[in-house]
Design a protein around this motif. Structure first.
Motif, mmCIF file in Angstrom:
data_model
loop_
_atom_site.group_PDB
_atom_site.id
_atom_site.type_symbol
_atom_site.label_atom_id
_atom_site.label_comp_id
_atom_site.label_asym_id
_atom_site.label_seq_id
_atom_site.Cartn_x
_atom_site.Cartn_y
_atom_site.Cartn_z
ATOM 1 N N ASP A 1 -12.078 -1.293 -19.147
ATOM 2 C CA ASP A 1 -11.113 -0.299 -19.638
ATOM 3 C C ASP A 1 -11.164 0.960 -18.788
ATOM 4 O O ASP A 1 -10.143 1.588 -18.513
ATOM 5 N N GLU A 2 -12.395 1.303 -18.416
ATOM 6 C CA GLU A 2 -12.602 2.511 -17.621
ATOM 7 C C GLU A 2 -11.876 2.383 -16.277
ATOM 8 O O GLU A 2 -11.152 3.285 -15.859
ATOM 9 N N GLU A 3 -12.073 1.235 -15.631
ATOM 10 C CA GLU A 3 -11.403 0.982 -14.354
ATOM 11 C C GLU A 3 -9.889 0.978 -14.521
ATOM 12 O O GLU A 3 -9.158 1.482 -13.690
ATOM 13 N N GLN A 4 -9.460 0.415 -15.622
ATOM 14 C CA GLN A 4 -8.017 0.345 -15.871
ATOM 15 C C GLN A 4 -7.405 1.742 -15.932
ATOM 16 O O GLN A 4 -6.363 1.996 -15.326
ATOM 17 N N SER A 5 -8.057 2.645 -16.650
ATOM 18 C CA SER A 5 -7.463 3.974 -16.783
ATOM 19 C C SER A 5 -7.520 4.727 -15.459
ATOM 20 O O SER A 5 -6.607 5.466 -15.100
ATOM 21 N N LEU A 6 -8.582 4.493 -14.710
ATOM 22 C CA LEU A 6 -8.707 5.122 -13.394
ATOM 23 C C LEU A 6 -7.578 4.651 -12.467
ATOM 24 O O LEU A 6 -6.862 5.456 -11.857
ATOM 25 N N VAL A 7 -7.432 3.320 -12.404
ATOM 26 C CA VAL A 7 -6.443 2.718 -11.509
ATOM 27 C C VAL A 7 -5.015 3.047 -11.963
ATOM 28 O O VAL A 7 -4.130 3.312 -11.141
ATOM 29 N N SER A 8 -4.812 3.063 -13.261
ATOM 30 C CA SER A 8 -3.478 3.353 -13.793
ATOM 31 C C SER A 8 -3.036 4.770 -13.462
ATOM 32 O O SER A 8 -1.880 4.987 -13.073
ATOM 33 N N SER A 9 -3.943 5.714 -13.630
ATOM 34 C CA SER A 9 -3.510 7.093 -13.378
ATOM 35 C C SER A 9 -3.209 7.291 -11.899
ATOM 36 O O SER A 9 -2.260 7.983 -11.529
ATOM 37 N N LYS A 10 -3.992 6.623 -11.047
ATOM 38 C CA LYS A 10 -3.714 6.696 -9.612
ATOM 39 C C LYS A 10 -2.359 6.050 -9.297
ATOM 40 O O LYS A 10 -1.569 6.574 -8.508
ATOM 41 N N SER A 11 -2.102 4.913 -9.946
ATOM 42 C CA SER A 11 -0.835 4.197 -9.728
ATOM 43 C C SER A 11 0.353 5.060 -10.118
ATOM 44 O O SER A 11 1.355 5.135 -9.395
ATOM 45 N N LEU A 12 0.236 5.702 -11.274
ATOM 46 C CA LEU A 12 1.339 6.534 -11.762
ATOM 47 C C LEU A 12 1.568 7.736 -10.843
ATOM 48 O O LEU A 12 2.711 8.147 -10.618
ATOM 49 N N GLU A 13 0.483 8.225 -10.316
ATOM 50 C CA GLU A 13 0.571 9.338 -9.377
ATOM 51 C C GLU A 13 1.368 8.908 -8.141
ATOM 52 O O GLU A 13 2.278 9.609 -7.682
ATOM 53 N N ILE A 14 1.029 7.742 -7.621
ATOM 54 C CA ILE A 14 1.717 7.224 -6.432
ATOM 55 C C ILE A 14 3.182 6.917 -6.748
ATOM 56 O O ILE A 14 4.086 7.211 -5.954
ATOM 57 N N LYS A 15 3.413 6.360 -7.924
ATOM 58 C CA LYS A 15 4.787 6.041 -8.342
ATOM 59 C C LYS A 15 5.643 7.308 -8.316
ATOM 60 O O LYS A 15 6.752 7.326 -7.768
ATOM 61 N N LYS A 16 5.097 8.361 -8.889
ATOM 62 C CA LYS A 16 5.822 9.630 -8.969
ATOM 63 C C LYS A 16 6.122 10.175 -7.563
ATOM 64 O O LYS A 16 7.232 10.620 -7.284
ATOM 65 N N GLU A 17 5.119 10.088 -6.727
ATOM 66 C CA GLU A 17 5.256 10.597 -5.365
ATOM 67 C C GLU A 17 6.352 9.834 -4.612
ATOM 68 O O GLU A 17 7.162 10.420 -3.893
ATOM 69 N N LEU A 18 6.362 8.510 -4.805
ATOM 70 C CA LEU A 18 7.364 7.685 -4.127
ATOM 71 C C LEU A 18 8.761 7.961 -4.681
ATOM 72 O O LEU A 18 9.737 8.024 -3.935
ATOM 73 N N GLU A 19 8.843 8.116 -5.974
ATOM 74 C CA GLU A 19 10.157 8.368 -6.581
ATOM 75 C C GLU A 19 10.731 9.704 -6.109
ATOM 76 O O GLU A 19 11.944 9.862 -6.000
ATOM 77 N N LYS A 20 9.841 10.629 -5.811
ATOM 78 C CA LYS A 20 10.284 11.937 -5.324
ATOM 79 C C LYS A 20 11.049 11.811 -4.005
ATOM 80 O O LYS A 20 11.959 12.585 -3.734
ATOM 81 N N VAL A 21 10.682 10.805 -3.183
ATOM 82 C CA VAL A 21 11.388 10.634 -1.913
ATOM 83 C C VAL A 21 12.439 9.526 -2.007
ATOM 84 O O VAL A 21 12.882 8.985 -0.993
ATOM 85 N N GLY A 22 12.816 9.172 -3.241
ATOM 86 C CA GLY A 22 13.932 8.259 -3.427
ATOM 87 C C GLY A 22 13.603 6.775 -3.376
ATOM 88 O O GLY A 22 14.495 5.942 -3.266
ATOM 89 N N VAL A 23 12.325 6.434 -3.462
ATOM 90 C CA VAL A 23 11.950 5.020 -3.461
ATOM 91 C C VAL A 23 11.870 4.545 -4.919
ATOM 92 O O VAL A 23 11.299 5.231 -5.763
#
Length: 492
Positions: free
Chosen positions: A312-334
């Motif tokens: 669970d710990e790894e999941q929350s770590l990886v998920s928050s990183k994933s969401l961060e990257i998702k947001k960053e990519l969406e900012k440039v229109g991906v």
RNA sequence: CGGGAUGUAGCGUAGUCCGGUCAUCGCGCCUGGUUUGGGACCAGGAGGUCGCAAGUUCGAAUCUUGCCAUCCCGACCA
């Protein structure tokens, strides 16, 4: 998924059908010849619509909507058009059902509810639209009239195939009216350019621009322009058409305008369309034995992020990183999908997204978070690389551009390698049977020769290329003189 | 519409010739547990008008007829 996918070489048409159904693009319905377009397939069609609609508007067109039904008397007004479509029309003859007295719980057509005049379910909308235009056009000031509609049409086809030929299909049809022949021809050619631009820059499919021979011309048109694409099995696919209608429909529906001198003239028309058949072209151009391959500009989502974790710990770590990257990519229109389903393992997701053609996959595990990296996999080349997350969005944008370009280049190479000149009848036949593809050959210009060649080889003239080089030669079939080559192919 | 083939659980199938003891198996699905960096494993469970309709028969997935659908090859077509 791909473990069940037959190879292109083993059975091309089954491969095509499997991709359409197993990648969740579409399926056959309870209605003969009609398909259900599923959400993932429809999302691709919506991408196409958005891009095309923007291009239509940029060239001055507006959208409108005309009825599904065409009264028979209007439909038959332009005789050639009516004759051309007569054999594939669905016709509404009644407007009411009633309880069947002989079969409880069943319905029957109420014989008292017969229509005065039958309604044709539109196979194309020239008739209903031109009959409407008559009321809209009086003066040169009303011209040009530049209208497009997004609609469905019905053509009662004998043999149907998902996306390539269905009894009902979705399309857009532009219908324009002009005050001069020159302007109408310019419009016809402009829209052909729009289609070619869309095919090459969005679909990543190189297309051959040309005009149809008399035999292949749209019923009711003076001249039909087309874009022709070459599929991976060596067969051609007509991907879009643009018709110069001359004054044919203006005469049929008596559409006249007063010119600047106050004299009445018939208006000049065009019509042009592309359909859900483009979905078929897209699939057959790029996909491979591992499934669908989508160009980034038309993919419902361009990047999928697959998280990898144990605890669970790894999941929350990886998920928050994933969401961060998702947001960053969406900012440039991906466009990004974060596949956080906990009901499937990463390996399953890898295979699934690969099969569905997602251009880029990002995998993020605890190791990556620790190292500040992600694993990025390209669908087109299947290459995997580990990238630092700094500047990731810039790298992803760049990769998506590369994929888009690579797909186009590959398709262009394929077409180049499968386009041949034939100068004799034997050579022509041998090329057709060996490799298929486009064959550039001399033709004497007569419908009779074209017809005979088609009968003997199933190959038709796809088009006479625009800006064709003039060149003296002899017709491969009749030996009569010819002053240009035309493009032959077997086609869908 | 002409020629060929097929239709059994969500998907893929065995059984059809030779009617009865026949509804088979795999995947998927559900539950529980263990798993999770390329399609997990174990245990238990649910799911069927055998395409539809008539007919033959004591009895039909199986035989007959009609219809429907899908695939392949033609004709037609974006």
């Amino acid at each position: 998924m791909s473990k069940d996918l037959v190879t292109r070489e083993a059975n091309y048409s089954q491969w095509y059908n499997d991709i359409v159904t197993k990648a969740d693009l579409a399926e056959n319905s309870a209605v003969r010849g009609c398909m259900v377009i599923k959400p993932y397939g429809y999302a691709i069609w919506e991408k196409m619509q958005q891009a095309l609609d923007k291009m239509f508007k940029e060239t001055g067109h507006v959208n409108a909507y005309f009825p599904l039904f065409v009264p028979k008397s209007l439909f038959e007004a332009e005789e050639k058009n009516a004759e051309g479509f007569a054999k594939e029309c669905a016709i509404v003859t009644h407007y009411r059902l009633k309880n069947d007295p002989d079969k409880p719980g069943k319905l029957m057509v109420d014989p008292h509810a017969k229509l005065e005049e039958e309604l044709i379910v539109r196979p194309t909308s020239e008739a209903i639209i031109w009959s409407t235009y008559k009321g809209w056009i009086q003066s040169y000031r009303d011209l040009p009239l530049l209208i497009n509609q997004w609609a469905n049409v019905v053509r009662w086809e004998m043999r149907t195939r998902l996306f390539l030929r269905t009894a009902e299909f979705l399309w857009q049809e532009g219908h324009t009216a002009h005050s001069s022949e020159k302007e109408a021809i310019e419009e016809t050619e402009r829209m052909l350019e729009v289609y070619a631009d869309f095919a090459e820059n969005f679909m990543a499919i190189p297309v051959l621009k040309g005009v149809k021979t008399e035999n292949e011309r749209f019923a009711g048109a003076v001249n039909t322009y087309c874009i022709e694409a070459l599929m991976q099995d060596g067969k051609a696919l007509q991907a879009g058409t643009s018709h110069f209608l001359g004054q044919n429909f203006a005469h049929a529906f008596d559409v006249k305008f007063a010119n600047k001198e106050g004299k009445l003239e018939h208006v000049w028309g065009t019509s042009w369309g592309v359909s859900t058949r483009l979905m078929g072209a897209l699939i057959m151009s790029h996909s491979d034995d591992k499934g669908l391959v989508l160009p980034p500009k038309l993919a419902p989502f361009q990047v999928v992020i697959v998280p990898i974790y144990r605890t669970d710990e790894e999941q929350s770590l990886v998920s928050s990183k994933s969401l961060e990257i998702k947001k960053e990519l969406e900012k440039v229109g991906v466009s990004v999908k974060f596949d956080n389903r906990d009901t499937h393992k990463p390996g399953f997701k890898f295979a699934e997204h690969e099969f569905k053609g997602v251009p880029l996959r990002i995998a993020i595990g605890p190791r990556d978070v620790e190292n500040g990296t992600v694993e990025v996999a390209r669908r087109d080349t299947l290459e995997k690389s580990t990238l630092l997350t700094s500047d990731l969005s810039v790298k992803i944008v760049h990769l998506l551009e590369q994929i888009q370009q690579n797909l186009y280049d590959k398709a262009l190479d394929f077409r180049t390698n499968n386009t041949h000149k034939a100068d004799t009848w034997e050579e022509f036949q041998r090329l057709l049977d060996d490799k298929g593809g486009f064959i550039s050959a001399h033709w004497d210009g007569t419908p009779e020769t074209e017809e005979k060649i088609k009968e003997l080889t199933k190959a038709a003239i796809r088009c006479i290329p625009l800006n064709n080089n003039k060149e003296q030669g002899k017709c491969i079939f009749s030996g009569n003189p010819s002053n240009e080559r035309v493009i032959f192919a077997r086609a869908y």
